[in-house]
Enzyme design. Structure first.
Site, PDB file in Angstrom:
ATOM      1  N   LYS A 126       0.862  -1.191   0.000  1.00  0.00           N
ATOM      2  CA  LYS A 126       0.000   0.000   0.000  1.00  0.00           C
ATOM      3  C   LYS A 126       0.891   1.231   0.000  1.00  0.00           C
ATOM      4  O   LYS A 126       2.034   1.163   0.464  1.00  0.00           O
ATOM      5  CB  LYS A 126      -0.855   0.018   1.285  1.00  0.00           C
ATOM      6  CG  LYS A 126      -2.029   0.942   1.220  1.00  0.00           C
ATOM      7  CD  LYS A 126      -3.253   0.230   0.685  1.00  0.00           C
ATOM      8  CE  LYS A 126      -4.403   1.158   0.420  1.00  0.00           C
ATOM      9  NZ  LYS A 126      -5.595   0.410  -0.005  1.00  0.00           N
ATOM     10  N   ASP A 166      -6.751   4.518  -4.853  1.00  0.00           N
ATOM     11  CA  ASP A 166      -7.475   4.392  -3.579  1.00  0.00           C
ATOM     12  C   ASP A 166      -8.083   5.783  -3.372  1.00  0.00           C
ATOM     13  O   ASP A 166      -8.217   6.538  -4.347  1.00  0.00           O
ATOM     14  CB  ASP A 166      -6.499   3.990  -2.455  1.00  0.00           C
ATOM     15  CG  ASP A 166      -7.206   3.478  -1.206  1.00  0.00           C
ATOM     16  OD1 ASP A 166      -7.531   2.286  -1.150  1.00  0.00           O
ATOM     17  OD2 ASP A 166      -7.460   4.276  -0.274  1.00  0.00           O
ATOM     18  N   PHE A 238     -19.588   8.693  -1.377  1.00  0.00           N
ATOM     19  CA  PHE A 238     -20.222   9.000  -2.675  1.00  0.00           C
ATOM     20  C   PHE A 238     -19.239   8.733  -3.815  1.00  0.00           C
ATOM     21  O   PHE A 238     -19.520   9.033  -4.964  1.00  0.00           O
ATOM     22  CB  PHE A 238     -20.697  10.463  -2.707  1.00  0.00           C
ATOM     23  CG  PHE A 238     -19.560  11.465  -2.715  1.00  0.00           C
ATOM     24  CD1 PHE A 238     -18.915  11.801  -1.543  1.00  0.00           C
ATOM     25  CD2 PHE A 238     -19.117  12.038  -3.897  1.00  0.00           C
ATOM     26  CE1 PHE A 238     -17.858  12.702  -1.543  1.00  0.00           C
ATOM     27  CE2 PHE A 238     -18.068  12.950  -3.909  1.00  0.00           C
ATOM     28  CZ  PHE A 238     -17.436  13.274  -2.719  1.00  0.00           C
ATOM     29  N   GLY A 239     -18.089   8.135  -3.464  1.00  0.00           N
ATOM     30  CA  GLY A 239     -17.023   7.915  -4.452  1.00  0.00           C
ATOM     31  C   GLY A 239     -17.207   6.621  -5.221  1.00  0.00           C
ATOM     32  O   GLY A 239     -18.322   6.104  -5.374  1.00  0.00           O
ATOM     33  N   ASN A 240     -16.078   6.110  -5.678  1.00  0.00           N
ATOM     34  CA  ASN A 240     -16.046   4.943  -6.532  1.00  0.00           C
ATOM     35  C   ASN A 240     -16.801   3.738  -5.985  1.00  0.00           C
ATOM     36  O   ASN A 240     -17.616   3.125  -6.680  1.00  0.00           O
ATOM     37  CB  ASN A 240     -14.566   4.557  -6.632  1.00  0.00           C
ATOM     38  CG  ASN A 240     -14.239   4.060  -7.980  1.00  0.00           C
ATOM     39  OD1 ASN A 240     -14.905   4.422  -8.947  1.00  0.00           O
ATOM     40  ND2 ASN A 240     -13.261   3.197  -8.060  1.00  0.00           N
TER      41      ASN A 240
END
Ligand code: GLU
Length: 446
Positions: A126, A166, A238-240
């Site tokens: 990451k 991300d 509300f993202g991906n």
């Protein structure tokens, strides 16, 4: 927790007392794996836990860049290459002001087991930066990404480490990062995933995490003869991930009634459907991070500064960020008779919240199992790149569906094996851990 796991955890707390988020993710896994450690003493004699908690390497670096006023700005970049016994390091890059090495280690540790659960050839890693893309111009984002890649490129490669997006890193950022890598290395290779379709991306990668979350939920429901039809669903974010969840829940006949952002949440009792789903994309692209716009436009209620966990629902999908659902939120959900909680974001529930939910009468799907569809689709992108081929949307969707079913079944079977039938938190930790630990033992000290 077993005495062995507890000793390793105490050692870690003594060594890195300031890495609170990292210690949280290790505790969460260690709590589940006691019966596995008891049934196989070789994990302890080979000091598998001590080896697991120390990343193969952590790289932190300076990222200088110039803003539109010509001023020099300086951020910190990180890439933690945690474990590659199952395949190249794989995991996203997060650009957000909250990013620290502890958060990257926390997410990287989680990623090891998530990637293992997919059954694919990917290790865990990451990365990210405390750079905040909010309010930045395209030019500033490009300057930052190019400077970030100038250092990162020394450490990655198509069979070494393959970063992806991300929070704060989407198609635009991946484009700038990929362009710089290609230029520096003279090589067009699948070194990043989440690329544009025209230049090596995979169909469905943007939707894959959210779709995968709902495919996993569908399996949980099917397992007790239930289905999505008519279910009332709350979603945060509300993202991906949220966008993919909303699209798939609608397709399966459920109704999503909330979305949230850093400014609060909206309650839309008619359901987030049709043009409202497309509007989610516009909100995301606006770079404004506010869902109040949705409330103004579609004339629904907006709750400033609040989260949607007090709204009664059948299924709750926390899809925003880590620790967004605390003990009191968990209690509200249970009080309002939620039946399923399915994690879309990484580690969205605090440890106290998790403990409460595990003992409540609900079915709980943990992120490392439920949201693995994104990274699985990234692995499909790597496979397509390695063969210079493109799969069709249907091929990708079928494979994604298969992987999510495989993850579900592994978690369920592991829970049943240790008399904890249906405890997916336990099953995911056990199944993921065993796959990694056994590969570490097979490969010896390395
Ligand atoms: N950031 C995503 C995750 O948390 C995707 C990682 C990837 O595709 O490598 O799993």
């Amino acid at each position: 927790m077993s005495a062995y796991a507890n000793n390793v955890l105490e050692m870690l707390k003594g060594k890195y007392p300031w890495e609170k988020e990292y210690i949280q993710s290790v505790s969460e896994v260690f709590k589940s794996i006691t019966p596995v450690l008891d049934s196989n003493r070789e994990y302890q004699s080979n000091r598998i836990l001590e080896q697991l908690v120390e990343p193969d390497r952590s790289i932190s670096f300076r990222v200088p860049w110039k803003d539109d006023q010509g001023r020099v700005q300086v951020n910190t970049g990180h890439r933690v290459q945690f474990n590659n016994v199952l395949g190249p390091y794989k995991g996203g890059l997060r650009f957000h002001s909250s990013v620290t090495l502890s958060i990257i280690k926390c997410l990287g540790f989680e990623q090891i087991f998530k990637n293992a659960l997919t059954g694919l050839r990917i290790g865990g890693g990451k990365g990210g930066s405390d750079f905040n893309p909010r309010g930045k111009s395209d030019n500033e984002i490009m300057n930052f990404c190019q400077s970030f890649m100038l250092e990162l490129s020394r450490h990655i490669g198509a069979t070494i480490d393959v970063p992806a997006g991300d929070i704060g890193v989407g198609g635009r950022e991946i484009g700038y990062l990929f362009g710089m890598y290609r230029r520096m290395n003279k090589s067009f290779e699948g070194v990043l995933t989440g690329k544009g379709i025209a230049w090596g991306g995979s169909y469905l990668r943007p939707e894959a995490t959210g779709y995968g979350v709902v495919y996993f939920a569908e399996e949980m429901l099917k397992n007790i003869d239930d289905n999505m039809d008519g279910k009332v669903v709350t979603v945060s974010g509300f993202g991906n991930v949220s966008w993919g969840v909303v699209k798939k829940v609608n397709e399966l006949g459920g109704k999503v009634i909330t979305l949230s952002g850093p400014d609060g949440f909206i309650h839309d009792p008619d359901g987030v459907t049709g043009e409202k789903v497309d509007y989610m994309l516009k909100l995301r692209l606006s770079g404004n991070d506010v869902v109040k716009d949705y409330a103004d436009r579609f004339k629904v209620k907006f709750y400033p500064g609040e989260r949607p966990w007090d709204i009664p629902c059948d299924i709750a999908f926390p899809c925003a960020t880590q620790n967004e659902l605390e003990l009191d939120d968990a209690k509200n959900l249970v009080k309002n008779k939620v039946k399923y909680l399915v994690e879309g974001a990484n580690l969205p529930v605090t440890l106290e919240g998790m403990e409460f939910l595990e003992n409540a009468d609900i079915i709980y799907g943990p992120a490392k199992a439920c949201n693995a569809g994104g990274v699985a689709c990234s692995c499909f992108e790597m496979a397509q790149n390695a063969n210079f081929m493109n799969w069709t949307e249907d091929e990708v969707d079928n494979k994604l569906h298969q992987v999510m079913k495989h993850i579900h079944d592994q978690c369920y079977e592991a829970s049943a094996e240790f008399n904890k039938k249906g405890n997916y938190v336990f099953g995911a930790n056990v199944a993921g851990f065993r796959r990694v630990a056994d590969a570490m033992m097979d490969q010896g000290l390395s």
